[in-house]
Scaffold this active site. Sequence first.
Site, PDB file in Angstrom:
ATOM      1  N   ASN A  94      -0.949 -14.596 -12.526  1.00 42.18           N
ATOM      2  CA  ASN A  94      -1.097 -15.663 -12.391  1.00 42.18           C
ATOM      3  C   ASN A  94      -2.635 -15.867 -11.942  1.00 42.18           C
ATOM      4  OD1 ASN A  94      -3.226 -14.434 -10.029  1.00 42.18           O
ATOM      5  ND2 ASN A  94      -0.692 -12.835  -9.877  1.00 42.18           N
ATOM      6  N   ASP A 149       5.575  -3.592  -2.870  1.00 40.08           N
ATOM      7  CA  ASP A 149       4.581  -4.125  -1.912  1.00 40.08           C
ATOM      8  C   ASP A 149       3.085  -3.507  -1.197  1.00 40.08           C
ATOM      9  OD1 ASP A 149       3.582  -5.866   0.110  1.00 40.08           O
ATOM     10  OD2 ASP A 149       4.788  -6.766   0.066  1.00 40.08           O
ATOM     11  N   ILE A 150       2.820  -3.368  -2.237  1.00 38.47           N
ATOM     12  CA  ILE A 150       1.506  -2.216  -1.649  1.00 38.47           C
ATOM     13  C   ILE A 150       0.912  -2.833  -0.390  1.00 38.47           C
ATOM     14  CG2 ILE A 150      -0.809  -1.823  -2.440  1.00 38.47           C
ATOM     15  CD1 ILE A 150       0.109  -2.996  -4.861  1.00 38.47           C
TER      16      ILE A 150
END
Length: 281
Positions: A90, A188-189
């Site tokens: 991204n 999901d950290i």
Amino acid sequence: MYMYKNPATIENIDVLKNRNYLFVGPNSGSQACGDVGLGRMSEPEEIFENIQNFFSATNKVNNLPLLNKKVVITAGPTRESIDPVRYITNKSSGKMGYALAQIAKDLGASVTLVSGPVNITASQNINLCKVTTADEMLECVKENIKETDIFIACAAVADYKLQNISTQKIKKISGQNTLTLNLIENPDILAHVGHMEQDRPKLVVGFAAETQNLEEYALKKLDKKNADMIIANNVSNKNIGFDSDKNEVIIFSKENTPIHIGPISKLKISAEIFNYLLTKL
Ligand code: C5P
């Protein structure tokens, strides 16, 4: 070298050193006059870092607010391979995360910066953990999270990764005008750290890059990821946010009214964020 080694230069340097002036450089290399050797101006980054180190060393004596505190920050994008030559990523530049790390360091914290692939460098006194994928980022966060006081998830982690990474370059098949890639969810950290039962940092902070409904989405994230704060920024404004040196953010928490900061430089935003976090430690 010709100019630097000139007796007049040497004498003048000695005079200044005797008066306790500090020197940066010189470096060795090619010079504007064509000479090669000692006498080249140090790189601007090196000069800047020396000045910063000088002031942080001076400030240490003055009780820095984050002295003896540990801060872990994720930054930049992650990169998820499709095959040996392609990947999904991204637009994150990492600038916001690196600015946060710099301010935390300046405030005296011991800082670990877990960074995806970016084109910026961190100060030498920041513990930099370079990663590529979301899985690697999570591993590095896990390794460093013990005894952390503040965790800030600033990375733009890819939500999905390839279910199977092709070991060979995927070839175009003639007559086939679509290609399907099977993606599976990445860990999901932020949610992982937010929900830690043991060793959860005192403050867990997330970022939210949104193009609309900032407050609604931020409040949902606070809940879902069990974060103490979500810092939202509107990435639909092209002059700030992604890859810009400036940003404008709103800090959402469960108990306080939202706090608006900016538009100002990412370094100044980071200083304001830490000013606020210090009141919550
Ligand atoms: O869910 P969303 O990606 O919008 O959430 C943003 C926040 O969650 C950011 O703080 C980001 O660093 C973090 N995050 C994460 N791991 C993911 C996805 C997001 O740490 N897989």
